[in-house]
Design a protein around this motif. Sequence first.
Motif, PDB file in Angstrom:
ATOM      1  N   VAL A  20       0.866  -1.177   0.000  1.00 15.77           N
ATOM      2  CA  VAL A  20       0.000   0.000   0.000  1.00 15.77           C
ATOM      3  C   VAL A  20       0.905   1.231   0.000  1.00 15.77           C
ATOM      4  O   VAL A  20       1.718   1.407   0.910  1.00 15.77           O
ATOM      5  N   ARG A  21       0.776   2.060  -1.024  1.00 17.69           N
ATOM      6  CA  ARG A  21       1.663   3.219  -1.181  1.00 17.69           C
ATOM      7  C   ARG A  21       0.902   4.514  -0.908  1.00 17.69           C
ATOM      8  O   ARG A  21      -0.293   4.613  -1.161  1.00 17.69           O
ATOM      9  N   SER A  22       1.642   5.501  -0.417  1.00 13.98           N
ATOM     10  CA  SER A  22       1.024   6.781  -0.097  1.00 13.98           C
ATOM     11  C   SER A  22       2.083   7.875  -0.114  1.00 13.98           C
ATOM     12  O   SER A  22       3.294   7.607  -0.048  1.00 13.98           O
ATOM     13  N   GLY A  23       1.609   9.103  -0.205  1.00 13.66           N
ATOM     14  CA  GLY A  23       2.504  10.253  -0.116  1.00 13.66           C
ATOM     15  C   GLY A  23       3.104  10.672  -1.438  1.00 13.66           C
ATOM     16  O   GLY A  23       2.976  10.005  -2.471  1.00 13.66           O
ATOM     17  N   PHE A  24       3.805  11.800  -1.409  1.00 15.67           N
ATOM     18  CA  PHE A  24       4.400  12.382  -2.605  1.00 15.67           C
ATOM     19  C   PHE A  24       5.434  11.455  -3.239  1.00 15.67           C
ATOM     20  O   PHE A  24       5.564  11.371  -4.462  1.00 15.67           O
ATOM     21  N   PHE A  25       6.188  10.746  -2.401  1.00 13.50           N
ATOM     22  CA  PHE A  25       7.238   9.858  -2.888  1.00 13.50           C
ATOM     23  C   PHE A  25       6.744   8.422  -3.103  1.00 13.50           C
ATOM     24  O   PHE A  25       7.534   7.522  -3.361  1.00 13.50           O
ATOM     25  N   ASN A  26       5.433   8.207  -2.961  1.00 12.19           N
ATOM     26  CA  ASN A  26       4.834   6.904  -3.231  1.00 12.19           C
ATOM     27  C   ASN A  26       5.489   5.801  -2.405  1.00 12.19           C
ATOM     28  O   ASN A  26       5.773   4.708  -2.905  1.00 12.19           O
ATOM     29  N   LYS A  27       5.708   6.081  -1.139  1.00 11.87           N
ATOM     30  CA  LYS A  27       6.367   5.113  -0.267  1.00 11.87           C
ATOM     31  C   LYS A  27       5.387   4.021   0.172  1.00 11.87           C
ATOM     32  O   LYS A  27       4.187   4.248   0.278  1.00 11.87           O
ATOM     33  N   VAL A  28       5.935   2.838   0.438  1.00  8.98           N
ATOM     34  CA  VAL A  28       5.134   1.732   0.973  1.00  8.98           C
ATOM     35  C   VAL A  28       4.871   1.995   2.449  1.00  8.98           C
ATOM     36  O   VAL A  28       5.811   2.101   3.251  1.00  8.98           O
ATOM     37  N   VAL A  29       3.601   2.143   2.796  1.00  8.92           N
ATOM     38  CA  VAL A  29       3.234   2.439   4.180  1.00  8.92           C
ATOM     39  C   VAL A  29       2.587   1.252   4.887  1.00  8.92           C
ATOM     40  O   VAL A  29       2.479   1.241   6.114  1.00  8.92           O
TER      41      VAL A  29
END
Length: 341
Positions: A20-29
């Motif tokens: 599941v990715r989120s944020g400006f940098f598309n990090k895995v959260v």
Amino acid sequence: MESNKEVLVQLKGVKTYFPVRSGFFNKVVDHVQAVNDVDLTIYRGETLGLVGESGCGKTTLGKTIIQLIKATDGEINYNFGSEIGVHDLRHVSGEIEDLARKRIQIVFQDPYSSLNPAFTIYQSLRDPLAKFGIKEKNKQRELIGNLLEAVNMRREYMDRYPHEFSGGQRQRIGIARALCVDPEMVVCDEAVSALDVSIQAQVLNLLKDLKRRLKLTYIFITHNLSVVEYISDRIAVMYLGRIVELAETRQIFDHTMHPYTEALLSAIPVVDPDHKTQRIVLEGDVPNPINPPAGCNFHPRCRQCMEICKTERPTLQKHLVDGKEHFTACHLYTKAETRAE
């Protein structure tokens, strides 16, 4: 009883997580835990039914076994026979990987999207034949014609396009495509759910006949318990990425152990108006697979929930019911070896 059968596939601790990715940098959260720590044995020549609610992970598990989706962890050991031996499909390559792709095939759920509309049936089936060594056109056409006849269709249909066929005919073509490379095991992913009931019966009888004639092994994924009762030798019940009950078909229906399985079986329509069944309605929604509940995944919806269910996750344990092996993951049976009906 199972010890006398030859193991074809052995799953050990299989996990399939999706990031599941989120944020400006598309990090895995976080991760969606679609398949979570599954142990399962599939025997050569059997039909294993895999059932559960939509979203329980059964299709993901089937695609993980066939390597269309890569497992996050665990082992998927496939028995290639005495000469080659047992190999973990997650780590094979080269000739062994090609052999695995030949030995294990899949029939997809939607007969309308599983065939390329721009290709004739011959063009759709010739590529796998060419991949595995049959490159001569006359030989390809002969084999494809034989396959179409095996699924009760005419040889000349190979030169037609998918839009010229009904849904039932397309699904038969999908079965022929799965069989064209002479597999040992076929994963049937909701193979009849998109078909009319009368056509479902024809396809199910065809699958049973092909299994007998070609000595196939099936993993039959469905949410239709009436269908799985008809075609399966054993049934595995999944809930939120885990197997909660596993036994022979008649054992599942006659000696149900897990409360979730009881709720599923209570929803089967009964034709006899004089036969009354108690409908078990599950309260609440299926938990979030990103953050599954502590303890038993089913405890927030279980009518028989105990305190231990909220904190300790039950493991799939073997019990003897009428002298037959019956596996369930439920604290109601943690200390029980048998169940008297």
